[in-house]
Design a protein around this motif. Sequence first.
Motif, PDB file in Angstrom:
ATOM      1  N   VAL A 264       0.682  -1.529   0.028  1.00 34.02           N
ATOM      2  CA  VAL A 264      -0.006   0.040   0.080  1.00 34.02           C
ATOM      3  C   VAL A 264       1.020   1.432  -0.115  1.00 34.02           C
ATOM      4  CG1 VAL A 264      -1.637   1.094   1.659  1.00 34.02           C
ATOM      5  CG2 VAL A 264      -1.782  -1.346   1.180  1.00 34.02           C
ATOM      6  N   HIS A 265       1.028   2.842  -0.745  1.00 29.65           N
ATOM      7  CA  HIS A 265       1.087   3.446  -0.906  1.00 29.65           C
ATOM      8  C   HIS A 265       2.052   3.534   0.735  1.00 29.65           C
ATOM      9  CE1 HIS A 265       2.403   7.504  -2.295  1.00 29.65           C
ATOM     10  NE2 HIS A 265       1.948   6.680  -3.224  1.00 29.65           N
ATOM     11  N   SER A 266       2.915   4.181   0.542  1.00 30.50           N
ATOM     12  CA  SER A 266       3.769   4.651   2.127  1.00 30.50           C
ATOM     13  C   SER A 266       4.237   6.210   2.522  1.00 30.50           C
ATOM     14  CB  SER A 266       4.534   3.396   2.164  1.00 30.50           C
ATOM     15  OG  SER A 266       5.635   3.699   1.783  1.00 30.50           O
ATOM     16  N   ASP A 267       3.676   7.167   1.390  1.00 27.66           N
ATOM     17  CA  ASP A 267       4.202   8.287   1.520  1.00 27.66           C
ATOM     18  C   ASP A 267       3.922   8.882   2.878  1.00 27.66           C
ATOM     19  OD1 ASP A 267       6.629   7.426  -0.586  1.00 27.66           O
ATOM     20  OD2 ASP A 267       5.136   8.915  -2.322  1.00 27.66           O
ATOM     21  N   GLN A 268       2.481   8.936   3.058  1.00 29.85           N
ATOM     22  CA  GLN A 268       1.647   9.440   3.590  1.00 29.85           C
ATOM     23  C   GLN A 268       2.091   9.135   5.375  1.00 29.85           C
ATOM     24  OE1 GLN A 268      -3.228  10.640   3.931  1.00 29.85           O
ATOM     25  NE2 GLN A 268      -3.019   9.238   4.635  1.00 29.85           N
ATOM     26  N   PRO A 269       1.944   7.888   5.684  1.00 27.29           N
ATOM     27  CA  PRO A 269       2.383   7.386   7.508  1.00 27.29           C
ATOM     28  C   PRO A 269       4.340   7.736   7.199  1.00 27.29           C
ATOM     29  CG  PRO A 269       2.064   5.588   5.703  1.00 27.29           C
ATOM     30  CD  PRO A 269       1.142   6.727   5.147  1.00 27.29           C
ATOM     31  N   ARG A 270       4.541   7.972   5.761  1.00 29.08           N
ATOM     32  CA  ARG A 270       6.224   8.159   6.823  1.00 29.08           C
ATOM     33  C   ARG A 270       5.543   9.347   6.276  1.00 29.08           C
ATOM     34  NH1 ARG A 270       9.875   4.282   4.456  1.00 29.08           N
ATOM     35  NH2 ARG A 270       8.318   3.846   2.136  1.00 29.08           N
ATOM     36  N   LEU A 271       5.607  10.377   6.037  1.00 24.59           N
ATOM     37  CA  LEU A 271       5.334  11.777   5.863  1.00 24.59           C
ATOM     38  C   LEU A 271       5.175  11.874   8.024  1.00 24.59           C
ATOM     39  CD1 LEU A 271       5.911  14.780   5.855  1.00 24.59           C
ATOM     40  CD2 LEU A 271       3.910  15.115   5.307  1.00 24.59           C
ATOM     41  N   MET A 272       4.446  11.103   8.599  1.00 25.44           N
ATOM     42  CA  MET A 272       3.716  11.441   9.169  1.00 25.44           C
ATOM     43  C   MET A 272       5.249  11.192  10.815  1.00 25.44           C
ATOM     44  SD  MET A 272       0.394  10.317   9.656  1.00 25.44           S
ATOM     45  CE  MET A 272      -0.460   9.216   9.113  1.00 25.44           C
ATOM     46  N   LYS A 273       5.444   9.988  10.832  1.00 25.45           N
ATOM     47  CA  LYS A 273       6.667   9.172  11.081  1.00 25.45           C
ATOM     48  C   LYS A 273       7.773  10.676  10.962  1.00 25.45           C
ATOM     49  CE  LYS A 273      10.516   5.355  10.707  1.00 25.45           C
ATOM     50  NZ  LYS A 273      11.513   6.877   9.426  1.00 25.45           N
ATOM     51  N   GLU A 274       8.463  10.842  10.269  1.00 27.79           N
ATOM     52  CA  GLU A 274       9.582  12.244   9.394  1.00 27.79           C
ATOM     53  C   GLU A 274       8.851  13.105  10.989  1.00 27.79           C
ATOM     54  OE1 GLU A 274       9.667  12.898   5.808  1.00 27.79           O
ATOM     55  OE2 GLU A 274      11.179  10.488   4.706  1.00 27.79           O
ATOM     56  N   LEU A 275       7.628  13.275  10.713  1.00 27.17           N
ATOM     57  CA  LEU A 275       7.144  14.460  11.806  1.00 27.17           C
ATOM     58  C   LEU A 275       7.880  14.552  12.977  1.00 27.17           C
ATOM     59  CD1 LEU A 275       4.233  16.484   9.624  1.00 27.17           C
ATOM     60  CD2 LEU A 275       6.050  17.087   9.860  1.00 27.17           C
ATOM     61  N   ALA A 276       7.090  12.807  13.625  1.00 26.21           N
ATOM     62  CA  ALA A 276       7.125  12.522  14.916  1.00 26.21           C
ATOM     63  C   ALA A 276       8.682  12.770  15.358  1.00 26.21           C
ATOM     64  CB  ALA A 276       6.378  11.283  14.900  1.00 26.21           C
ATOM     65  N   GLU A 277       9.734  12.376  14.542  1.00 27.13           N
ATOM     66  CA  GLU A 277      10.929  11.848  14.652  1.00 27.13           C
ATOM     67  C   GLU A 277      11.542  13.414  14.440  1.00 27.13           C
ATOM     68  OE1 GLU A 277      12.588   8.211  11.884  1.00 27.13           O
ATOM     69  OE2 GLU A 277      12.288   9.927  11.037  1.00 27.13           O
ATOM     70  N   HIS A 278      10.888  14.465  14.071  1.00 25.11           N
ATOM     71  CA  HIS A 278      11.880  16.072  14.188  1.00 25.11           C
ATOM     72  C   HIS A 278      11.412  16.095  15.710  1.00 25.11           C
ATOM     73  CE1 HIS A 278      12.639  20.129  12.805  1.00 25.11           C
ATOM     74  NE2 HIS A 278      11.238  20.636  12.174  1.00 25.11           N
ATOM     75  N   ALA A 279       9.502  15.972  15.968  1.00 27.84           N
ATOM     76  CA  ALA A 279       9.519  16.669  16.797  1.00 27.84           C
ATOM     77  C   ALA A 279      10.835  15.993  18.218  1.00 27.84           C
ATOM     78  CB  ALA A 279       7.992  16.022  17.844  1.00 27.84           C
ATOM     79  N   ILE A 280      10.618  14.807  17.989  1.00 26.13           N
ATOM     80  CA  ILE A 280      11.728  14.360  19.189  1.00 26.13           C
ATOM     81  C   ILE A 280      13.107  14.782  18.933  1.00 26.13           C
ATOM     82  CG2 ILE A 280      12.852  12.036  20.061  1.00 26.13           C
ATOM     83  CD1 ILE A 280      10.610  10.587  18.967  1.00 26.13           C
ATOM     84  N   ALA A 281      14.154  15.270  17.768  1.00 26.05           N
ATOM     85  CA  ALA A 281      14.792  15.670  18.213  1.00 26.05           C
ATOM     86  C   ALA A 281      15.057  17.199  18.099  1.00 26.05           C
ATOM     87  CB  ALA A 281      14.867  16.010  16.167  1.00 26.05           C
ATOM     88  N   GLN A 282      13.513  18.103  18.825  1.00 27.70           N
ATOM     89  CA  GLN A 282      12.868  19.380  18.759  1.00 27.70           C
ATOM     90  C   GLN A 282      12.590  19.070  20.503  1.00 27.70           C
ATOM     91  OE1 GLN A 282      14.139  22.136  17.230  1.00 27.70           O
ATOM     92  NE2 GLN A 282      14.988  21.340  15.864  1.00 27.70           N
TER      93      GLN A 282
END
Length: 308
Positions: A264-282
């Motif tokens: 299944v197309h994974s770009d949408q959940p992948r972006l949400m995952k990257e955003l969460a990683e960014h939040a943790i890094a911040q």
Amino acid sequence: MTEQHSSGQDSTAITVVGLGPMGSALAQTLLDRGRSLTVWNRTAGKADALVAKGAHRAATIAEAVAASPVTITCLNDYATMYQVFDSTDGAFQGRTLVNLTSGTPAEARMTADWAAERDLGYLDGAIMVPPPLVGRPESVLLYAGPREVFDRHRATLALLGDPRHLGTDPGLAVLLNTALLEMMYATLNGFLHGAALVGSANVSASEFAELALGWFMPVVLDPASLAEQAANLDEGAYPGDLGTMQMNLNALEHIVRTSVEQGVHSDQPRLMKELAEHAIAQGHGTENYFAMFEIFKRGRGPMPGGGR
């Protein structure tokens, strides 16, 4: 039926410019409410049905504007609006333009300046319902601009639905409209992606909807609960007692991996995952997921793994 001309001196007269699906719905509603209506459209034939019901078809845009104290326009974009109205400066003087064209806050503010240069009262607005719902009392329409202009024409605007004045900043209506549309598309995409995920295992969308809409949405995304969280957003308080950003990252990783496994197309959940990683890094790893609000407020920035 013979076309009837609406006098510009008639306080109940109103002009509608732009007769696409939404403009036609606005015009039909005003006719149904007994208003003296003048219409104009670049493709004149789109006015035929309204003219047959008693509207006056203006021969020119200047005639359309001069016919009424207030003109409502609903066009493709602001650039089209300028193309249509730039030849009507004299006709507009002392009148009001209610612009229900979609665009951006900056475009709305620029148009308010354009209107002020022409001694033209101006409201920028947004229609929050599809065409068939225009005119219902519960249908919300947003407006921004001078309060005195809104109050002067409130009775007319109320014929189209529930008029909400957001403030004097002319960009507010289109800004809130955009924010609500983003919420709509994000919610729809979540549902559609979820249906695609379970569909990869031959679970029907109907079966998924029964669980997702019948139980999950009312409990997990309860509007009252979200409203309570809004106060925390304003205060910047994101206690992680019941779940942290790090815990949510784990869930998002599972969604990405499952999407890939199921084809299944994974770009949408992948972006949400990257955003969460960014939040943790911040520094938001021990706070709850609503701390994502801080990331969104800061604008676009680099994310882990080179993402943007």
